[in-house]
Each structure stands twice: as C-alpha cells, then as structure tokens.
Design a protein around this motif. Structure first.
Motif, PDB file in Angstrom:
ATOM      1  N   CYS A 140      11.448   3.988 -11.862  1.00  0.00           N
ATOM      2  CA  CYS A 140      10.010   3.710 -11.906  1.00  0.00           C
ATOM      3  C   CYS A 140       9.409   3.777 -10.514  1.00  0.00           C
ATOM      4  O   CYS A 140      10.033   3.397  -9.542  1.00  0.00           O
ATOM      5  N   ASN A 141       8.184   4.262 -10.462  1.00  0.00           N
ATOM      6  CA  ASN A 141       7.420   4.173  -9.233  1.00  0.00           C
ATOM      7  C   ASN A 141       6.055   3.578  -9.569  1.00  0.00           C
ATOM      8  O   ASN A 141       5.815   3.140 -10.677  1.00  0.00           O
ATOM      9  N   VAL A 142       5.149   3.578  -8.607  1.00  0.00           N
ATOM     10  CA  VAL A 142       3.875   2.892  -8.801  1.00  0.00           C
ATOM     11  C   VAL A 142       3.015   3.569  -9.866  1.00  0.00           C
ATOM     12  O   VAL A 142       2.127   2.963 -10.437  1.00  0.00           O
ATOM     13  N   PHE A 143       3.289   4.841 -10.180  1.00  0.00           N
ATOM     14  CA  PHE A 143       2.430   5.549 -11.116  1.00  0.00           C
ATOM     15  C   PHE A 143       3.038   5.737 -12.487  1.00  0.00           C
ATOM     16  O   PHE A 143       2.338   5.746 -13.483  1.00  0.00           O
ATOM     17  N   SER A 144       4.337   5.949 -12.596  1.00  0.00           N
ATOM     18  CA  SER A 144       4.895   6.289 -13.911  1.00  0.00           C
ATOM     19  C   SER A 144       6.386   6.053 -13.955  1.00  0.00           C
ATOM     20  O   SER A 144       7.023   5.808 -12.949  1.00  0.00           O
ATOM     21  N   CYS A 145       6.926   6.137 -15.179  1.00  0.00           N
ATOM     22  CA  CYS A 145       8.369   6.097 -15.381  1.00  0.00           C
ATOM     23  C   CYS A 145       8.855   7.510 -15.631  1.00  0.00           C
ATOM     24  O   CYS A 145       8.284   8.227 -16.447  1.00  0.00           O
ATOM     25  N   LEU A 204       0.804  -1.220   0.000  1.00  0.00           N
ATOM     26  CA  LEU A 204       0.000   0.000   0.000  1.00  0.00           C
ATOM     27  C   LEU A 204       0.834   1.265   0.000  1.00  0.00           C
ATOM     28  O   LEU A 204       0.338   2.334  -0.366  1.00  0.00           O
ATOM     29  N   ASN A 205       2.109   1.168   0.405  1.00  0.00           N
ATOM     30  CA  ASN A 205       2.998   2.328   0.387  1.00  0.00           C
ATOM     31  C   ASN A 205       3.750   2.467  -0.927  1.00  0.00           C
ATOM     32  O   ASN A 205       4.594   3.352  -1.069  1.00  0.00           O
ATOM     33  N   GLY A 206       3.468   1.596  -1.889  1.00  0.00           N
ATOM     34  CA  GLY A 206       4.143   1.663  -3.174  1.00  0.00           C
ATOM     35  C   GLY A 206       5.515   1.017  -3.173  1.00  0.00           C
ATOM     36  O   GLY A 206       6.279   1.178  -4.128  1.00  0.00           O
ATOM     37  N   GLU A 207       5.852   0.268  -2.109  1.00  0.00           N
ATOM     38  CA  GLU A 207       7.151  -0.381  -2.016  1.00  0.00           C
ATOM     39  C   GLU A 207       7.099  -1.764  -2.662  1.00  0.00           C
ATOM     40  O   GLU A 207       6.152  -2.528  -2.435  1.00  0.00           O
ATOM     41  N   THR A 208       8.099  -2.097  -3.457  1.00  0.00           N
ATOM     42  CA  THR A 208       8.168  -3.416  -4.093  1.00  0.00           C
ATOM     43  C   THR A 208       8.541  -4.457  -3.048  1.00  0.00           C
ATOM     44  O   THR A 208       9.598  -4.384  -2.430  1.00  0.00           O
ATOM     45  N   VAL A 209       7.654  -5.414  -2.834  1.00  0.00           N
ATOM     46  CA  VAL A 209       7.886  -6.443  -1.817  1.00  0.00           C
ATOM     47  C   VAL A 209       8.127  -7.819  -2.438  1.00  0.00           C
ATOM     48  O   VAL A 209       8.581  -8.736  -1.751  1.00  0.00           O
ATOM     49  N   PHE A 210       7.832  -7.970  -3.722  1.00  0.00           N
ATOM     50  CA  PHE A 210       7.998  -9.272  -4.370  1.00  0.00           C
ATOM     51  C   PHE A 210       8.159  -9.044  -5.868  1.00  0.00           C
ATOM     52  O   PHE A 210       7.453  -8.228  -6.469  1.00  0.00           O
ATOM     53  N   SER A 211       9.117  -9.757  -6.470  1.00  0.00           N
ATOM     54  CA  SER A 211       9.337  -9.683  -7.919  1.00  0.00           C
ATOM     55  C   SER A 211       9.500 -11.101  -8.453  1.00  0.00           C
ATOM     56  O   SER A 211      10.028 -11.980  -7.760  1.00  0.00           O
ATOM     57  N   ALA A 212       9.055 -11.316  -9.677  1.00  0.00           N
ATOM     58  CA  ALA A 212       9.184 -12.648 -10.271  1.00  0.00           C
ATOM     59  C   ALA A 212       9.256 -12.532 -11.780  1.00  0.00           C
ATOM     60  O   ALA A 212       8.702 -11.604 -12.383  1.00  0.00           O
ATOM     61  N   CYS A 213       9.950 -13.478 -12.383  1.00  0.00           N
ATOM     62  CA  CYS A 213       9.916 -13.610 -13.837  1.00  0.00           C
ATOM     63  C   CYS A 213       9.784 -15.086 -14.165  1.00  0.00           C
ATOM     64  O   CYS A 213      10.160 -15.952 -13.368  1.00  0.00           O
ATOM     65  N   LYS A 214       9.225 -15.363 -15.325  1.00  0.00           N
ATOM     66  CA  LYS A 214       8.952 -16.752 -15.703  1.00  0.00           C
ATOM     67  C   LYS A 214       9.209 -16.935 -17.183  1.00  0.00           C
ATOM     68  O   LYS A 214       8.887 -16.062 -17.994  1.00  0.00           O
ATOM     69  N   ARG A 215       9.787 -18.078 -17.541  1.00  0.00           N
ATOM     70  CA  ARG A 215      10.015 -18.417 -18.940  1.00  0.00           C
ATOM     71  C   ARG A 215       9.553 -19.842 -19.178  1.00  0.00           C
ATOM     72  O   ARG A 215       9.887 -20.746 -18.414  1.00  0.00           O
ATOM     73  N   ARG A 253      12.452 -17.103 -12.012  1.00  0.00           N
ATOM     74  CA  ARG A 253      13.070 -16.750 -10.735  1.00  0.00           C
ATOM     75  C   ARG A 253      12.100 -15.902  -9.917  1.00  0.00           C
ATOM     76  O   ARG A 253      11.216 -15.236 -10.469  1.00  0.00           O
ATOM     77  N   THR A 254      12.282 -15.904  -8.593  1.00  0.00           N
ATOM     78  CA  THR A 254      11.505 -15.027  -7.711  1.00  0.00           C
ATOM     79  C   THR A 254      12.449 -14.353  -6.728  1.00  0.00           C
ATOM     80  O   THR A 254      13.503 -14.901  -6.382  1.00  0.00           O
ATOM     81  N   TRP A 255      12.066 -13.160  -6.279  1.00  0.00           N
ATOM     82  CA  TRP A 255      12.861 -12.400  -5.310  1.00  0.00           C
ATOM     83  C   TRP A 255      11.930 -11.721  -4.311  1.00  0.00           C
ATOM     84  O   TRP A 255      10.824 -11.312  -4.659  1.00  0.00           O
ATOM     85  N   LEU A 256      12.387 -11.586  -3.079  1.00  0.00           N
ATOM     86  CA  LEU A 256      11.733 -10.727  -2.112  1.00  0.00           C
ATOM     87  C   LEU A 256      12.265  -9.324  -2.340  1.00  0.00           C
ATOM     88  O   LEU A 256      13.477  -9.108  -2.322  1.00  0.00           O
ATOM     89  N   GLY A 257      11.387  -8.381  -2.578  1.00  0.00           N
ATOM     90  CA  GLY A 257      11.813  -7.024  -2.889  1.00  0.00           C
ATOM     91  C   GLY A 257      12.096  -6.858  -4.371  1.00  0.00           C
ATOM     92  O   GLY A 257      11.547  -7.560  -5.217  1.00  0.00           O
ATOM     93  N   VAL A 258      12.982  -5.914  -4.678  1.00  0.00           N
ATOM     94  CA  VAL A 258      13.303  -5.586  -6.069  1.00  0.00           C
ATOM     95  C   VAL A 258      14.258  -6.629  -6.639  1.00  0.00           C
ATOM     96  O   VAL A 258      15.228  -7.020  -5.986  1.00  0.00           O
ATOM     97  N   ALA A 259      13.994  -7.069  -7.855  1.00  0.00           N
ATOM     98  CA  ALA A 259      14.867  -8.048  -8.501  1.00  0.00           C
ATOM     99  C   ALA A 259      16.203  -7.411  -8.863  1.00  0.00           C
ATOM    100  O   ALA A 259      16.243  -6.264  -9.303  1.00  0.00           O
ATOM    101  N   PRO A 260      17.310  -8.118  -8.691  1.00  0.00           N
ATOM    102  CA  PRO A 260      18.607  -7.570  -9.091  1.00  0.00           C
ATOM    103  C   PRO A 260      18.700  -7.468 -10.601  1.00  0.00           C
ATOM    104  O   PRO A 260      18.044  -8.200 -11.330  1.00  0.00           O
ATOM    105  N   LEU A 261      19.498  -6.526 -11.058  1.00  0.00           N
ATOM    106  CA  LEU A 261      19.797  -6.324 -12.478  1.00  0.00           C
ATOM    107  C   LEU A 261      18.649  -5.703 -13.268  1.00  0.00           C
ATOM    108  O   LEU A 261      18.792  -5.473 -14.463  1.00  0.00           O
ATOM    109  N   VAL A 262      17.510  -5.437 -12.638  1.00  0.00           N
ATOM    110  CA  VAL A 262      16.418  -4.808 -13.374  1.00  0.00           C
ATOM    111  C   VAL A 262      16.850  -3.446 -13.898  1.00  0.00           C
ATOM    112  O   VAL A 262      16.531  -3.056 -15.016  1.00  0.00           O
ATOM    113  N   SER A 263      17.622  -2.704 -13.095  1.00  0.00           N
ATOM    114  CA  SER A 263      18.063  -1.379 -13.536  1.00  0.00           C
ATOM    115  C   SER A 263      18.973  -1.478 -14.745  1.00  0.00           C
ATOM    116  O   SER A 263      19.012  -0.587 -15.590  1.00  0.00           O
ATOM    117  N   VAL A 264      19.737  -2.578 -14.852  1.00  0.00           N
ATOM    118  CA  VAL A 264      20.603  -2.768 -16.011  1.00  0.00           C
ATOM    119  C   VAL A 264      19.766  -2.989 -17.259  1.00  0.00           C
ATOM    120  O   VAL A 264      20.024  -2.421 -18.315  1.00  0.00           O
TER     121      VAL A 264
END
Length: 207
Positions: A198-203, A69-80, A175-186
């Motif tokens: 990025c935030n919850v509303f826009s880039c 609810l605070n806009g904080e990333t608590v879980f990230s996942a990717c799937k192939r 893969r799954t991560w608690l919080g922000v996934a590593p390397l996303v910024s790359v």
C-alpha cells in the motif's frame, strides 16, 4: 490453510456483505456523490487514514495511519473498546478519534480520510443522520481548533493499511507505534485485497 487467516478472511467477506445489504428495518443510507482526493491534495498536507470494524463478540475496533508530506508512515495506531456500535456510528467515532489524535500530537495541517461516505457527508454538512449528528458536531468542534484540516472520502482499496490495523486491533487491542505497525503485512493476507503493498494513493498487488 491457517485457521486464523481463514477466520479473518471469512469475517472480512461477512462485513462487506453486511455493508452492501443493510437490514430491512433500517432506512437505506444514500450518500451524495463525493469525488475522491486528487494526488496534489494528498501530497500538500499530512494524511491520516482511519477505518472501523464491528465484532460479533461485542467489541468495536479502529485502525489509524498517519503519513507525512512525503507519504511516509510516521505513526500507526489501533484501538479496541468493549462497546457495541452500528457501523455508521463506529466510522463516525473513528473520524473523531483521528481528529483527537491530530490535536493531541500538535498536527495543525492534516487531511483525514475515511471510506465511510455518509460519515464524511454528515461531518461536512452535506447530509444529516440522527444517529451520528452529535459525533459529527464533535468532529467539527475539533476541526475548529486546527489551522488547516479537512475530512474527505477515500475508497476502501485506498484505505487498506487502516483496514489491516482494524484486523490487528481484534488480536492485540489498543496499541500505538512510531512508523509502520508490525505484523500489518501478515494481516493483509486475509484482507479483501490479497497480499497488497500500500501507498498513500492505492493498493497494488505485491510483486
């Protein structure tokens, strides 16, 4: 330039071109007008952002980001997965996956955001597409098991974190991560919005 970034950048442009220019032998998919979520809507519930991608190599990939609810990333996942799917079906499967994750994690109050307007319309019974009707029904069945849930449209620029995870899935698989996934910024360097924060509303352009 780094060859990896160059290839990902080229792939991103090809995907955007294909989305804007459907094959002549397929009926153009026309979505109804959908209003994007307001700021108050985004902050009143947990928010889950999902995106999908189709690879020429025969893989289909997805990315998912959960924010509290605070806009904080608590879980990230990717799937192939080693399947070939049309973009419309891939996006529908992505929303279904997001709803399943919410169910598995015991999240009863959540807004699911997708940048595929036709999929959102179909799940909300505002349109009808034979290719995804069964998946849309699966989504509605999962929604029935949650106390407070909605599936809403969001623009591509507002869905950049999930989009970046789609690119990451092409490399690291599922893969799954608690919080922000590593390397996303790359990977955001090679995305449609260069070096974005990025935030919850826009880039917005990184400072």
């Amino acid at each position: 330039m780094d060859p990896t970034f160059l290839a990902l950048d080229a792939l991103s442009f090809v995907q955007e071109f294909n989305e804007a220019n459907p094959s002549r032998n397929r009926r153009a998919l026309v979505s109804q007008s959908i209003s994007e979520p307001s700021r108050s809507t985004c902050t009143s519930m947990n928010s889950m952002f999902v995106d999908a991608g189709c690879c020429n190599s025969g893989h289909t990939v997805w990315g998912l980001v959960l924010r509290n609810l605070n806009g904080e990333t608590v879980f990230s996942a990717c799937k192939r997965e080693d399947i070939t799917a049309e973009p419309l079906l891939a996006e529908a499967l992505g929303v279904c996956w997001a709803l399943q994750v919410a169910t598995d994690q015991g999240i009863n109050s959540v807004s699911i955001y997708s940048d595929a307007a036709n999929v959102v319309n179909c799940i909300n019974k505002r349109s009808n597409f034979a290719a995804i009707n069964l998946i849309a029904q699966d989504c509605r069945n999962l929604m029935a098991g949650l106390a407070n849930v909605s599936v809403m449209f969001i623009s591509r620029t507002q869905n950049c974190d999930a989009h970046n995870l789609v690119s990451l899935a092409k490399v690291v698989g599922s893969r799954t991560w608690l919080g922000v996934a590593p390397l996303v910024s790359v990977y955001s360097v090679s995305a449609a919005v260069p070096a974005a924060g990025c935030n919850v509303f826009s880039c917005v352009p990184a400072s």
